[in-house]
Design an enzyme around this catalytic site. Structure first.
Site, mmCIF file in Angstrom:
data_model
loop_
_atom_site.group_PDB
_atom_site.id
_atom_site.type_symbol
_atom_site.label_atom_id
_atom_site.label_comp_id
_atom_site.label_asym_id
_atom_site.label_seq_id
_atom_site.Cartn_x
_atom_site.Cartn_y
_atom_site.Cartn_z
ATOM 1 C CB CYS A 260 -1.011 0.044 1.165
ATOM 2 S SG CYS A 260 -0.152 0.005 2.709
ATOM 3 C CG ASN B 101 4.599 -1.758 5.138
ATOM 4 O OD1 ASN B 101 5.694 -2.168 5.566
ATOM 5 N ND2 ASN B 101 3.561 -2.670 5.000
ATOM 6 C CB CYS C 225 -3.592 1.582 7.083
ATOM 7 S SG CYS C 225 -3.213 3.073 8.326
ATOM 8 N NE ARG C 226 -4.394 1.588 1.682
ATOM 9 C CZ ARG C 226 -4.332 2.353 0.831
ATOM 10 N NH1 ARG C 226 -5.206 2.065 -0.264
ATOM 11 N NH2 ARG C 226 -3.230 3.035 0.626
ATOM 12 C CB SER C 227 0.386 -3.557 2.896
ATOM 13 O OG SER C 227 1.192 -2.669 3.252
ATOM 14 C CG ASP D 20 -5.285 6.089 2.582
ATOM 15 O OD1 ASP D 20 -5.429 5.573 3.615
ATOM 16 O OD2 ASP D 20 -4.257 6.777 2.092
#
Ligand code: 4NP
Length: 156
Positions: free
Chosen positions: A7, A10, A12-14, A122
């Protein structure tokens, strides 16, 4: 097989994708190596955002030990699948990969069964409900990815 989730930050999402997919892989006994990285260097060395840690902990996934790092050209060599959370990440990764490794780079939600959205939004500037929504998308795509990996490992 080596799989990388990417993401922007690095944090939050990934890292959530890494934790969720690792739990699915362990549950199914898949032999995979899993990592995550960001396209930016903004949060290198930092643990995942507290809201991401909390959302993951809510389904029994501990991502508190992960640390942010920036994706490198070497990651393009080292991984079999490089999965972007959104199209900005995808474009960045395609440039980094070049024609040689371009076929490894895909949107993670290509593996989702609910195809209403094809990007993981995001959640950084939103609230907890954004993180809960991200988690739902990631869990669905993690199951689809695990099916895909099972098929590939069986054929290899
Ligand atoms: P991620 O979220 O890409 O899912 O880790 C973000 C984290 C930090 C920022 C943006 C998105 N930031 O602007 O610092």
């Amino acid at each position: 097989m080596r799989i990388l989730f990417v993401c922007l930050g690095n944090i939050c999402r990934s890292p959530m994708a890494e934790g969720v997919f690792r739990a699915e892989a362990v549950r199914r006994g898949l032999e995979v190596e899993i990592d995550s990285a960001g396209t930016s260097d903004w949060h290198v060395g930092e643990p995942p955002d507290p809201r991401a840690r909390e959302a993951a902990a809510g389904i029994g996934v501990d991502i508190s030990g992960l640390r942010g790092r920036q994706v490198t050209r070497w990651d393009m060599e080292a991984h079999d699948l490089i999965l972007a959370m959104d199209r900005d990440n995808l474009e960045h990764l395609k440039r980094l990969a070049g024609p040689e490794h371009a076929d490894k780079v895909r949107l993670f939600l290509d593996f989702a069964s609910h195809r209403v959205e094809d990007e993981v939004p995001d959640p950084y500037y939103g609230g907890a409900e954004g993180f809960a929504h991200v988690l739902d998308l990631l869990r669905d795509a993690a199951r689809g990815l695990a099916d895909h990996v099972e098929g590939r490992l069986r054929r290899s």
